[in-house]
Write an enzyme that holds these catalytic residues in place. Structure first.
Site, short mmCIF file in Angstrom:
data_model
loop_
_atom_site.label_atom_id
_atom_site.label_comp_id
_atom_site.label_asym_id
_atom_site.label_seq_id
_atom_site.Cartn_x
_atom_site.Cartn_y
_atom_site.Cartn_z
N ALA A 108 0.85 -1.20 0.00
CA ALA A 108 0.00 0.00 0.00
C ALA A 108 0.88 1.25 0.00
O ALA A 108 2.01 1.23 0.46
CB ALA A 108 -0.90 -0.01 1.23
N GLU B 42 0.13 -9.53 -2.56
CA GLU B 42 -1.27 -9.92 -2.80
C GLU B 42 -1.63 -9.76 -4.28
O GLU B 42 -2.35 -10.59 -4.84
CB GLU B 42 -2.20 -9.09 -1.91
CG GLU B 42 -2.04 -9.49 -0.45
CD GLU B 42 -2.94 -8.69 0.48
OE1 GLU B 42 -2.77 -7.46 0.53
OE2 GLU B 42 -3.80 -9.29 1.13
N GLY C 191 0.50 -5.53 -0.08
CA GLY C 191 -0.36 -5.48 -1.26
C GLY C 191 0.36 -5.90 -2.53
O GLY C 191 -0.25 -6.42 -3.46
N GLU D 71 1.64 -6.92 7.35
CA GLU D 71 0.54 -6.14 7.92
C GLU D 71 0.41 -6.28 9.43
O GLU D 71 0.02 -5.34 10.13
CB GLU D 71 -0.78 -6.52 7.25
CG GLU D 71 -0.94 -6.03 5.82
CD GLU D 71 -0.18 -6.85 4.78
OE1 GLU D 71 0.54 -7.80 5.16
OE2 GLU D 71 -0.33 -6.54 3.59
#
Ligand code: NAI
Length: 695
Positions: free
Chosen positions: A61, A105, A102, A125
């Site tokens: 992110a 991901e 992210g 995270e």
């Protein structure tokens, strides 16, 4: 443009480009989605490669978008992953250097993943009190297996791509000298016509007797997570990858993510994360301020602090010379350093080569002439103005022009120290914490005349020394010790009024402090505070405090080092045993004061200790001694054992609500020594406006 699009033969290459870490911010996500759609619309394109520009694939992110509506604006990360996963042409993630959060991901949403060796792969995270919220908890176990995925998600720790070669996470890990994009394009060309397209979501997590393993994990994680809820939530969501259908698992992940993001623990961790980053920025010192090169350092005084500070330089590869007045003191200092390194080596945390290298970087001398060419000199002699004066006059006469003259003083007036030289612009405070080779905090004290380049250099140096540098203005005790004095003062008053050391310590340790005030003072040595109070008695006789600490010192109970302090100690054992003698002394002192002892609740103890920090912190903020509330939090989190899950005293006060804090303070203002509770005007103002320190 924050992702580039290029066609290479029959392969479209989308390169994420959002320095420094290709964070998946709105512009990058939009460009990536557009890129995939463009490739799908182009008949000459048979496959798609997604990679990252510069030094990383993607760090996840975009932290600039944290807590901003942009993070939720379409296309979100979920949408991007859905578009990649739903592509009718194969999508290959080409990974190098860093693939985290992210970023990983997104890669898991691609049909194939190829990587360079040495890339750091992680879902970190949990370190912000969260869990991977874009499918990571459901997809990673499908490629790595339950056990390995669970370890990675619960710890947040990175694993190198070469260690993961051979798992279903990677279809190929290239040789170290390969060209990533060329190899990825060749791979994509090879698989361009393979159908059906492999998707991670279609895989199953196979684990014999998974319930037993999950139960074992819950137990272990619960025991290790302390007050943080995220690690256990990670276990539960990863468990869903085995027990639920993929879509249901995703839904569950989303629900638990949204729960965690609201928890005070995650808020505290995110606050600390940003507080650390922002602490290094000084508003009137631009980031392009030129800094001075630090290639050689010198330390005056090879005592407790001098030795530890020298180790920091050696650890960072900077040669350092220690100066003492007597050979005996120098030998002792150098021997202590050697011993410390030997202990680290014995624990297997330092190789014999590194040991030699570090010890070799530290030398000693009795002559100031040998340090004249050092780029920085840090004074760590006795805490007496007279001694500091003679040292700084000497440094002013011997040090080369442009050398930084720093003082490790913990309480003395840095402006006065600077005035002993003809170059006050070169003088700065570097307040290390004990043990200096271990503690993360470095208070960088900015004197009235400290040069901007000197401040910038010292802040940069703190990073090189792996410290969290926080700027403090000049006042007695700077940020940390000035606040802790109010805290210790309340601890003392609590004894006079009815509490005993172990009750005070236990209450605040239950709140989350690493160590209560009395155990802490016993470790640091009661004599230090005694000396400060003696000076205080002369400088500000109106300053009230409990006399129990002085009575303790008069009995020679200086703490662990004398085998007795607020507690009793046994030889070879650091455990604190409540002392009947001390408790009798405390009760006797109350009687002498004519104070009728009362039962004091743990809540009162915690509030008085913590709110005394908050109130003094507010004054420090108001006076401009600290630049921001989060800097004060950083000081307390990294230097004073304030519980991380509460985010620091100022953040904690914001969570409680400043008007609630003021209400409690008002109650204590009606008690004994109520004058200690005069609220900081800033706090009253913010409370009236419904604001907090950090808002
Ligand atoms: P210490 O007493 O362990 O060491 C001081 C050393 O300085 C001694 O080895 C002494 O021989 C030497 N020294 C004295 N005058 C000197 C001179 N003119 N030239 C060269 N060497 C000289 O003291 P400690 O604890 O290391 O404290 C040093 C400074 O660090 C003080 O200003 C103290 O307030 C500050 N400080 C101490 C902390 C602690 O926890 N001990 C924490 C943070 C700061």
């Amino acid at each position: 443009m924050s992702a580039e699009y290029q066609v290479n033969g029959s392969v479209a290459v989308i390169t994420l480009n959002n320095p420094p870490v290709n964070g998946l911010g709105l512009a990058t996500r939009t460009a990536a989605v557009d890129g995939i759609r463009k490739a799908l619309a182009d008949d000459s394109v048979k496959a798609i490669v997604i990679t990252g520009a510069g030094k990383v694939f993607s760090g996840g992110a975009d932290i600039k978008e944290f807590n901003s509506p942009k993070a939720l604006t379409e296309p979100t990360l979920h949408t991007l992953i859905n578009v990649a996963e739903g592509s009718t042409k194969p999508v290959v993630a080409a990974i190098h250097s860093v693939c985290m959060g992210g970023g990983l991901e997104l890669a898991l949403g691609c049909n194939y993943r190829v990587a360079m060796p040495g890339a750091q792969i992680a879902l970190p995270e949990v370190k912000l009190g969260l869990l991977p919220g874009a499918g990571g908890t459901q997809r990673l176990p499908r490629v790595l297996g339950l056990e390995m995925a669970l370890n990675m998600i619960v710890s947040g720790a990175p694993v190198l791509s070469d260690k993961l070669a051979g798992t279903a996470l990677f279809d190929e890990v290239f040789a170290a000298d390969a060209n990533l994009v060329d190899s990825a394009v060749a791979f994509a060309t090879k698989v361009a016509d393979v159908r059906p397209l492999p998707r991670v979501r279609d895989r199953k997590v196979e684990y014999p007797n998974h319930e037993a393993f999950l139960q074992f994990s819950r137990n272990t994680v619960k025991a290790m997570a302390g007050p943080f809820p995220a690690p256990l939530e990670c276990v539960e969501t990863v468990a869903a990858s085995v027990t639920k259908k993929f879509e249901d698992g995703l839904k569950f992940e989303r629900e638990r993510f949204l729960h965690l993001i609201q928890t005070p623990e995650s808020k505290a961790l995110r606050h600390a994360f940003f507080a650390e980053r922002v602490a290094s920025k000084v508003p009137d010192v631009p980031s392009d301020t030129p800094t001075r090169a630090i290639k050689k350092a010198a330390i005056i005084g090879a005592g407790t602090m001098g030795g530890g500070i020298a180790m920091n330089f050696a650890n960072a590869g900077i040669p350092v010379v220690l100066v003492e007045t007597k050979q005996e003191a120098l030998d002792k200092g150098l021997a202590t350093i050697r011993k410390n390194y030997e202990n680290t080596m014995k624990k297997g945390k330092l190789t014999p080569e590194k040991f030699e290298q570090r010890v070799g970087l530290i030398t000693g001398t009795l002559s100031y002439d040998e340090i004249a060419d050092a780029d920085i000199v840090i004074e760590a002699v006795f805490e007496e103005m007279g001694v500091k004066e003679s040292v700084f006059r000497k440094l002013d006469s011997v040090m080369k022009p442009g050398a930084i003259l720093a003082s490790n003083t913990s309480t003395l007036d840095l402006n006065r120290i600077a005035s002993f030289t003809n170059r006050p612009q070169d003088v700065v405070g570097t307040h290390f914490f004990s043990p200096a080779n271990v503690m993360k905090l470095l208070e960088v004290v900015r004197g009235e005349k400290t040069g901007k380049d000197v401040l910038a250099t010292t802040m940069a140096l703190s990073k090189k020394l792996r410290k969290t540098g926080v700027v403090s203005g000049v006042c007695d005790g700077f940020i940390g010790n000035r606040m802790i004095e109010q805290y210790s003062r309340q601890a003392g008053f609590l004894l006079d009024e009815g509490a005993l050391p172990e009750q005070v310590d236990k209450a605040i340790e239950k709140f989350g402090f690493a160590m209560g005030p009395f155990r802490m003072i016993d470790m640091a040595g009661n004599d230090i505070g005694w000396a400060i109070r003696k000076r205080r008695n002369i400088e500000s006789p109106e300053f009230t405090y409990s006399k129990t600490a002085d009575l303790l010192c008069e009995q020679g109970r200086f703490g662990q080092k004398t085998g007795a302090g607020w507690y009793d100690y046994k030889a070879g054992d650091r455990k604190a045993y409540p002392s009947q003698d001390v408790n009798d002394m405390i009760v006797g002192h109350s009687a002498q004061l004519g104070v009728e002892r009362r039962t004091i609740s743990d809540q009162e103890i915690v509030e008085r200790l913590v709110y005394s920090l908050v109130n003094e912190g507010a004054k420090i903020l108001e006076e401009g001694i600290a630049m921001r509330a989060s800097d004060i939090d950083m000081v307390y989190l990294t230097g004073y054992g304030f519980p991380l899950f509460r985010g620091g005293p100022m953040f904690y006060a914001d969570q409680v609500g400043l008007s609630n804090v003021l209400m409690a303070m008002d109650k204590y203002a009606k008690g004994r020594h109520g004058d200690a509770w005069t609220p900081a005007p800033l706090m009253v103002k913010l409370a009236a406006e419904g604001k907090g320190f950090n808002s």
